[in-house]
Motif scaffolding. Structure first.
Motif, PDB file in Angstrom:
ATOM      1  N   ALA B 132       6.378  -3.614  -8.834  1.00  0.00           N
ATOM      2  CA  ALA B 132       5.459  -2.479  -8.893  1.00  0.00           C
ATOM      3  C   ALA B 132       4.634  -2.365  -7.612  1.00  0.00           C
ATOM      4  O   ALA B 132       5.190  -2.178  -6.543  1.00  0.00           O
ATOM      5  CB  ALA B 132       4.583  -2.573 -10.129  1.00  0.00           C
ATOM      6  N   ASP B 133       3.295  -2.524  -7.727  1.00  0.00           N
ATOM      7  CA  ASP B 133       2.456  -2.244  -6.561  1.00  0.00           C
ATOM      8  C   ASP B 133       2.094  -3.485  -5.757  1.00  0.00           C
ATOM      9  O   ASP B 133       1.199  -3.433  -4.917  1.00  0.00           O
ATOM     10  CB  ASP B 133       1.183  -1.525  -6.995  1.00  0.00           C
ATOM     11  CG  ASP B 133       0.367  -2.385  -7.945  1.00  0.00           C
ATOM     12  OD1 ASP B 133       0.987  -3.185  -8.679  1.00  0.00           O
ATOM     13  OD2 ASP B 133      -0.865  -2.268  -7.949  1.00  0.00           O
ATOM     14  N   PRO B 136       2.942  -2.693  -1.857  1.00  0.00           N
ATOM     15  CA  PRO B 136       2.067  -1.628  -1.355  1.00  0.00           C
ATOM     16  C   PRO B 136       0.596  -2.047  -1.381  1.00  0.00           C
ATOM     17  O   PRO B 136      -0.161  -1.722  -0.469  1.00  0.00           O
ATOM     18  CB  PRO B 136       2.341  -0.470  -2.325  1.00  0.00           C
ATOM     19  CG  PRO B 136       3.728  -0.723  -2.803  1.00  0.00           C
ATOM     20  CD  PRO B 136       3.855  -2.208  -2.903  1.00  0.00           C
ATOM     21  N   ALA B 139      -0.032  -4.320   1.519  1.00  0.00           N
ATOM     22  CA  ALA B 139      -0.061  -3.529   2.754  1.00  0.00           C
ATOM     23  C   ALA B 139      -1.401  -2.818   2.896  1.00  0.00           C
ATOM     24  O   ALA B 139      -2.002  -2.794   3.974  1.00  0.00           O
ATOM     25  CB  ALA B 139       1.083  -2.517   2.754  1.00  0.00           C
ATOM     26  N   ASN B 140      -1.885  -2.255   1.806  1.00  0.00           N
ATOM     27  CA  ASN B 140      -3.164  -1.553   1.872  1.00  0.00           C
ATOM     28  C   ASN B 140      -4.312  -2.492   2.204  1.00  0.00           C
ATOM     29  O   ASN B 140      -5.175  -2.159   3.013  1.00  0.00           O
ATOM     30  CB  ASN B 140      -3.437  -0.838   0.548  1.00  0.00           C
ATOM     31  CG  ASN B 140      -2.863   0.562   0.533  1.00  0.00           C
ATOM     32  OD1 ASN B 140      -2.945   1.278   1.532  1.00  0.00           O
ATOM     33  ND2 ASN B 140      -2.270   0.957  -0.582  1.00  0.00           N
ATOM     34  N   PHE B 146       3.670   0.428   5.365  1.00  0.00           N
ATOM     35  CA  PHE B 146       4.805  -0.100   4.606  1.00  0.00           C
ATOM     36  C   PHE B 146       5.611   1.100   4.159  1.00  0.00           C
ATOM     37  O   PHE B 146       5.160   1.884   3.324  1.00  0.00           O
ATOM     38  CB  PHE B 146       4.283  -0.903   3.416  1.00  0.00           C
ATOM     39  CG  PHE B 146       5.370  -1.442   2.510  1.00  0.00           C
ATOM     40  CD1 PHE B 146       6.530  -1.989   3.029  1.00  0.00           C
ATOM     41  CD2 PHE B 146       5.210  -1.403   1.130  1.00  0.00           C
ATOM     42  CE1 PHE B 146       7.523  -2.485   2.190  1.00  0.00           C
ATOM     43  CE2 PHE B 146       6.195  -1.900   0.287  1.00  0.00           C
ATOM     44  CZ  PHE B 146       7.351  -2.440   0.819  1.00  0.00           C
ATOM     45  N   ARG B 147       6.773   1.266   4.734  1.00  0.00           N
ATOM     46  CA  ARG B 147       7.567   2.466   4.445  1.00  0.00           C
ATOM     47  C   ARG B 147       8.977   2.079   4.007  1.00  0.00           C
ATOM     48  O   ARG B 147       9.547   1.113   4.486  1.00  0.00           O
ATOM     49  CB  ARG B 147       7.617   3.393   5.661  1.00  0.00           C
ATOM     50  CG  ARG B 147       6.210   3.892   6.059  1.00  0.00           C
ATOM     51  CD  ARG B 147       6.273   4.903   7.175  1.00  0.00           C
ATOM     52  NE  ARG B 147       7.034   6.054   6.776  1.00  0.00           N
ATOM     53  CZ  ARG B 147       6.524   7.130   6.156  1.00  0.00           C
ATOM     54  NH1 ARG B 147       5.243   7.206   5.896  1.00  0.00           N
ATOM     55  NH2 ARG B 147       7.304   8.123   5.810  1.00  0.00           N
ATOM     56  N   PHE B 148       9.531   2.857   3.075  1.00  0.00           N
ATOM     57  CA  PHE B 148      10.817   2.477   2.475  1.00  0.00           C
ATOM     58  C   PHE B 148      11.612   3.706   2.082  1.00  0.00           C
ATOM     59  O   PHE B 148      12.191   3.756   0.998  1.00  0.00           O
ATOM     60  CB  PHE B 148      10.572   1.563   1.263  1.00  0.00           C
ATOM     61  CG  PHE B 148       9.412   1.982   0.393  1.00  0.00           C
ATOM     62  CD1 PHE B 148       9.581   2.934  -0.597  1.00  0.00           C
ATOM     63  CD2 PHE B 148       8.138   1.442   0.587  1.00  0.00           C
ATOM     64  CE1 PHE B 148       8.513   3.332  -1.392  1.00  0.00           C
ATOM     65  CE2 PHE B 148       7.066   1.842  -0.211  1.00  0.00           C
ATOM     66  CZ  PHE B 148       7.250   2.785  -1.202  1.00  0.00           C
ATOM     67  N   ASN B 230       7.105   5.749  -9.286  1.00  0.00           N
ATOM     68  CA  ASN B 230       5.826   5.211  -8.832  1.00  0.00           C
ATOM     69  C   ASN B 230       5.241   6.050  -7.703  1.00  0.00           C
ATOM     70  O   ASN B 230       4.030   6.273  -7.646  1.00  0.00           O
ATOM     71  CB  ASN B 230       5.988   3.753  -8.404  1.00  0.00           C
ATOM     72  CG  ASN B 230       6.130   2.821  -9.601  1.00  0.00           C
ATOM     73  OD1 ASN B 230       5.808   3.189 -10.725  1.00  0.00           O
ATOM     74  ND2 ASN B 230       6.625   1.618  -9.354  1.00  0.00           N
ATOM     75  N   ALA B 231       6.122   6.537  -6.823  1.00  0.00           N
ATOM     76  CA  ALA B 231       5.648   7.355  -5.711  1.00  0.00           C
ATOM     77  C   ALA B 231       5.146   8.712  -6.198  1.00  0.00           C
ATOM     78  O   ALA B 231       4.128   9.214  -5.741  1.00  0.00           O
ATOM     79  CB  ALA B 231       6.768   7.548  -4.692  1.00  0.00           C
ATOM     80  N   ASP B 234       2.237   8.030  -9.304  1.00  0.00           N
ATOM     81  CA  ASP B 234       1.182   7.029  -9.084  1.00  0.00           C
ATOM     82  C   ASP B 234       1.129   5.996 -10.207  1.00  0.00           C
ATOM     83  O   ASP B 234       0.040   5.543 -10.598  1.00  0.00           O
ATOM     84  CB  ASP B 234      -0.190   7.704  -8.972  1.00  0.00           C
ATOM     85  CG  ASP B 234      -0.469   8.119  -7.541  1.00  0.00           C
ATOM     86  OD1 ASP B 234       0.350   7.806  -6.659  1.00  0.00           O
ATOM     87  OD2 ASP B 234      -1.509   8.751  -7.320  1.00  0.00           O
ATOM     88  N   THR B 235       2.295   5.650 -10.743  1.00  0.00           N
ATOM     89  CA  THR B 235       2.348   4.646 -11.805  1.00  0.00           C
ATOM     90  C   THR B 235       2.641   3.269 -11.192  1.00  0.00           C
ATOM     91  O   THR B 235       2.828   3.145  -9.985  1.00  0.00           O
ATOM     92  CB  THR B 235       3.454   4.982 -12.812  1.00  0.00           C
ATOM     93  OG1 THR B 235       4.654   5.312 -12.092  1.00  0.00           O
ATOM     94  CG2 THR B 235       3.061   6.179 -13.649  1.00  0.00           C
ATOM     95  N   ARG B 236       2.665   2.266 -12.025  1.00  0.00           N
ATOM     96  CA  ARG B 236       2.986   0.906 -11.568  1.00  0.00           C
ATOM     97  C   ARG B 236       4.137   0.362 -12.406  1.00  0.00           C
ATOM     98  O   ARG B 236       4.105  -0.737 -12.932  1.00  0.00           O
ATOM     99  CB  ARG B 236       1.751   0.005 -11.696  1.00  0.00           C
ATOM    100  CG  ARG B 236       0.746   0.217 -10.585  1.00  0.00           C
ATOM    101  CD  ARG B 236      -0.638  -0.216 -10.979  1.00  0.00           C
ATOM    102  NE  ARG B 236      -1.565  -0.203  -9.857  1.00  0.00           N
ATOM    103  CZ  ARG B 236      -2.048   0.898  -9.272  1.00  0.00           C
ATOM    104  NH1 ARG B 236      -1.673   2.091  -9.699  1.00  0.00           N
ATOM    105  NH2 ARG B 236      -2.904   0.809  -8.274  1.00  0.00           N
ATOM    106  N   ASP B 326      11.353   6.076   9.419  1.00  0.00           N
ATOM    107  CA  ASP B 326      10.142   5.334   9.066  1.00  0.00           C
ATOM    108  C   ASP B 326       9.510   4.671  10.290  1.00  0.00           C
ATOM    109  O   ASP B 326       8.290   4.665  10.445  1.00  0.00           O
ATOM    110  CB  ASP B 326      10.479   4.258   8.023  1.00  0.00           C
ATOM    111  CG  ASP B 326      10.689   4.838   6.634  1.00  0.00           C
ATOM    112  OD1 ASP B 326      10.305   6.005   6.410  1.00  0.00           O
ATOM    113  OD2 ASP B 326      11.229   4.128   5.762  1.00  0.00           O
ATOM    114  N   LYS B 333       1.979   7.320  13.996  1.00  0.00           N
ATOM    115  CA  LYS B 333       0.674   7.092  13.368  1.00  0.00           C
ATOM    116  C   LYS B 333      -0.149   6.082  14.154  1.00  0.00           C
ATOM    117  O   LYS B 333      -1.373   6.097  14.107  1.00  0.00           O
ATOM    118  CB  LYS B 333       0.850   6.627  11.926  1.00  0.00           C
ATOM    119  CG  LYS B 333       1.496   7.711  11.079  1.00  0.00           C
ATOM    120  CD  LYS B 333       1.062   7.648   9.637  1.00  0.00           C
ATOM    121  CE  LYS B 333       1.777   8.758   8.875  1.00  0.00           C
ATOM    122  NZ  LYS B 333       1.021   9.292   7.780  1.00  0.00           N
TER     123      LYS B 333
END
Lengths: 352, 352
Positions: B132-133, B136, B139-140, B146-148, B230-231, B234-236, B326, B333
Motif C-alpha cells: 500500500a502506502d 510512497p 518517499a514523502n 517516487f514515480r512508477f 490507490n492512485a 487515494d486508498t491504501r 518518469d 521538477k
C-alpha cells in the motif's frame, strides 16, 4: 488566487458551478481557494477585488442575462479590455466564442492579459490556429503560463497525453476525429437519416458551432489539427497550411455503400508530413470509428506502437473541466499547492 | 544527473539504448545529460562515478552476460544493496523481475535507495501492490520523488492520464484490461486455438511472466488494479483486498458461444467500490474489447462521461519509455530543465 472570467456562456458558467460544488475538495486537496475578481459578458462586467459571490453571479447571469446586473459589483458597459487593464488578477480565463477568420476579439484579450502580466487559460481555438507561435512566444517572453488544453478534445486531455507520450518516446504522426458535430452527423447518416435531417438533429442537441459550416467544412477539425501539430512537432503551422475537405459531399448513399463493406466514413484529421482533414473510409473495427459526438486520436510512436485516447469532445461541463485542469496546473506550478496535504500514498506519482 | 540502474534485463537494456539514440535530443530539448554511475545485475555491478560508457555497457552485457565484466569498472559479486549504499546518485532506476508474494528484493532496494536520499523510478508492481502506502509514505517523509508510471500499462501512460482527469473532474470508477498475456490468449481462443496452444503461443512471443500463472490467475491484473486504485481513489488497498478470478476456466467452447451473440470474453479489472478481476463477456464493440496483447482502461468521470485510453501494455522498449518519462519528469521538477530551450510555440502548454 484571483481569476478574471471572460465570457459567461455555458463553459464559464459550468466552471463557476464546479468551483461552487468542489469548493471544499479544491481547498483541501489542492490548497486552491479561487476569488473571481471579475466576470465579463457582452453587456458589461461584475468586478470585486475581494471576490464576487459565485452563487449570486450564476443566479444573476441566468435570471437577468448579464453579470453587469450583479448588485453593487455590476458595471454595465464595461468591456473586457477595460477589465483586463484595470483589475488585478493572477489568471485570465477566456471562454468566448471562437472566430476562425481573425481570432478576434479573443486574440486582443489574450495579448492584453499577457501585456499586463496575467497568466492565461483558454479553450479558444481561433488565436492559436491562426497565429502559430505569436501567443506562446509572448507568454514565454513575459514568463507567463499560457495553457489551452480545452482547445483540443474538450474534456479529453489530448494535449496533455501528447506531452506525456513525447517524453518517453517520439510521436511520429497522429490521426484523429476532432469534431463531434460532423461525427454525430456521419453516425446518423449510417442510421439512415438524410444529411439535412442529421444536421438538424445535431443543431437540436447543441453540438454545432454558431455557424455550423465551420464544423461541416472541416475548419473546426483543421484548427485543432494545427494546435495539436504545433504542440507535438514543435512547428509553427497555421490554419492556412492545412489541406481541408469537409463532409458536405458525403451522402447517405455513400455511407450505406461503405457499410456494405464493413466500413464507416469519418472526418479524419491527419498530423505529420502532410497535414490534412478529409472524410475517409475506415474499417468499423478501427479505433478511430467512434460514434456520436465522441472525439478520438491515435498517436503513432517511434518505438512503442500506437496509443489511442477517446472521450467526449465538447460540452460546457467537459470544457470547463479542462479549464479547471489548466488553472490547477498553473496554481501548482506557482507553488500554491499545499504540499503538506500531499502525503497520501500514490499521489507521489501524479503529474502536476 | 547520475543514475543507478538495478537490473539489466530487457527493460533497462532498452533504456540504455534509448539514452544512446536520443542523446542529442535529450540534451537539447530537456537539458538532460545522464551519467550511468552504476549498473547492477544478478552477477555483479559496473561502477564509475564519472559515468559508464553506455555503448560498452550494452555490448558487455549482451556478449558476456553480466555488466560485472565491464573492463576496469566491473565489480564481480557486488550486489545491489552495496551499490545503492556506496555509490552517489540522484535516481535509482529499478527494473528487476516482479515478485507478487513478498515484493523482494525490489522492496529492500527501493527502501535502501530512499534511506540513502535517492529518488526512485520503478516499473515494479510487487512492492506497490503488496505494501500500500509504505513506499510512497517513505518517499514523502524523505521529500523524494517516487514515480512508477511503467507499473500500469507499460508504455501507455495510464497513471498520468488518471492524474490529469482527476484535476478537472472526479474519477468515480474504472474498468480495464491490464494484462497482455491473458488478452492475447483470449484473442487466440476466438481464433480457434485451444487454451494450451494459445498459452504456448503467448510464451513463444515472450508475453508471459516468468511464472505464467501470475498472468492466467489474474494476479498481474489485480496488482495493477491495486496500484491504479490507490492512485485514483487515494486508498491504501493491497493485493489481498481484491477479489480475483483468472481465465484458467475459460474454454474455447465458451468463447465460441459468446461469439455467437456478438460478444467476446476479456479479463476485466474493475476499480471502485468492489475492486475485482474476473473474465467477463462484453460486446465486441465495447471500447474494452481490445485484441492481442493490448491494454485498455475506461475512466468514468463524475461530470464528463468516460475517457478511454489503449496501447501496448508491455514490452521492453515500451516500459523503458515509461521509465524515461518518469526520469525526465523528476529532472524537470529538480530544476534541471533548461528553460531557455522552452521557447518553441505551444510547448508552453505541455505538462511536465
Amino acid at each position: 488566487m484571483k481569476l478574471i472570467l471572460l465570457g459567461c456562456g455555458t463553459v464559464n458558467l459550468s466552471l463557476l458551478e464546479i468551483l461552487l460544488e468542489r469548493r471544499l475538495d479544491l481547498s483541501a486537496r489542492h490548497g486552491f481557494r479561487p476569488k473571481i475578481v471579475a466576470a465579463v459578458d457582452s453587456r458589461g462586467a461584475a468586478v470585486s477585488p475581494n471576490g464576487l459571490d459565485i452563487e449570486e453571479l450564476i443566479r444573476v447571469k441566468k435570471s437577468k442575462g448579464s453579470v453587469a446586473q450583479t448588485g453593487s459589483s455590476g458595471r454595465v458597459g464595461m468591456n473586457a479590455l477595460d477589465v483586463i487593464s484595470t483589475v488585478d488578477a493572477d489568471i485570465v480565463v477566456e471562454a468566448i466564442p471562437t472566430n476562425l477568420k481573425t481570432g478576434e476579439p479573443s486574440l486582443s484579450y489574450v495579448k492584453r492579459a499577457m501585456e499586463t502580466g496575467k497568466h492565461v487559460v483558454t479553450a479558444n481555438k481561433g488565436p492559436l490556429a491562426l497565429t502559430a507561435d505569436l501567443l506562446p512566444g509572448l507568454a514565454n517572453r513575459k514568463e507567463l503560463f499560457f495553457r489551452f488544453s480545452g482547445a483540443v478534445g474538450g474534456g479529453t486531455p489530448i494535449l496533455d497525453l501528447a506531452a506525456r507520450c513525447s517524453l518517453g518516446d517520439r510521436i511520429v504522426g497522429f490521426q484523429g476525429v476532432f469534431n463531434g458535430t460532423t461525427n454525430y452527423i456521419l453516425s446518423e447518416l449510417e442510421a439512415g437519416l438524410t444529411f439535412e435531417a442529421a444536421l438538424k438533429a445535431a443543431k437540436e442537441r447543441g453540438y454545432t458551432e454558431t455557424d455550423p459550416l465551420i464544423d461541416i467544412r472541416g475548419l473546426d477539425s483543421a484548427s485543432k489539427l494545427v494546435i495539436l501539430s504545433n504542440a507535438v512537432f514543435d512547428t509553427r503551422m497555421k490554419l492556412e497550411n492545412v489541406k481541408v475537405k469537409g463532409i458536405q459531399g458525403v451522402t447517405r448513399a455513400r455511407v450505406a455503400h461503405a457499410a456494405t463493406r464493413g466500413r464507416v466514413i469519418r472526418l479524419i484529421a491527419s498530423g505529420g508530413n502532410a497535414p490534412a482533414v478529409a472524410p475517409m473510409e475506415i474499417p468499423r473495427e478501427s479505433p478511430l470509428a467512434v460514434n456520436s459526438a465522441m472525439n478520438v486520436v491515435t498517436f503513432e510512436l517511434e518505438h512503442s506502437g500506437s496509443i489511442t485516447i477517446s472521450g467526449k469532445g465538447a460540452g460546457g461541463r467537459e470544457t470547463a473541466g479542462a479549464l479547471l485542469r489548466d488553472i490547477l496546473t498553473i496554481h501548482a506550478k506557482l507553488g500554491g499547492f499545499n504540499a503538506s496535504r500531499d502525503e497520501t500514498a500514490p499521489r507521489v506519482a501524479t503529474v502536476v
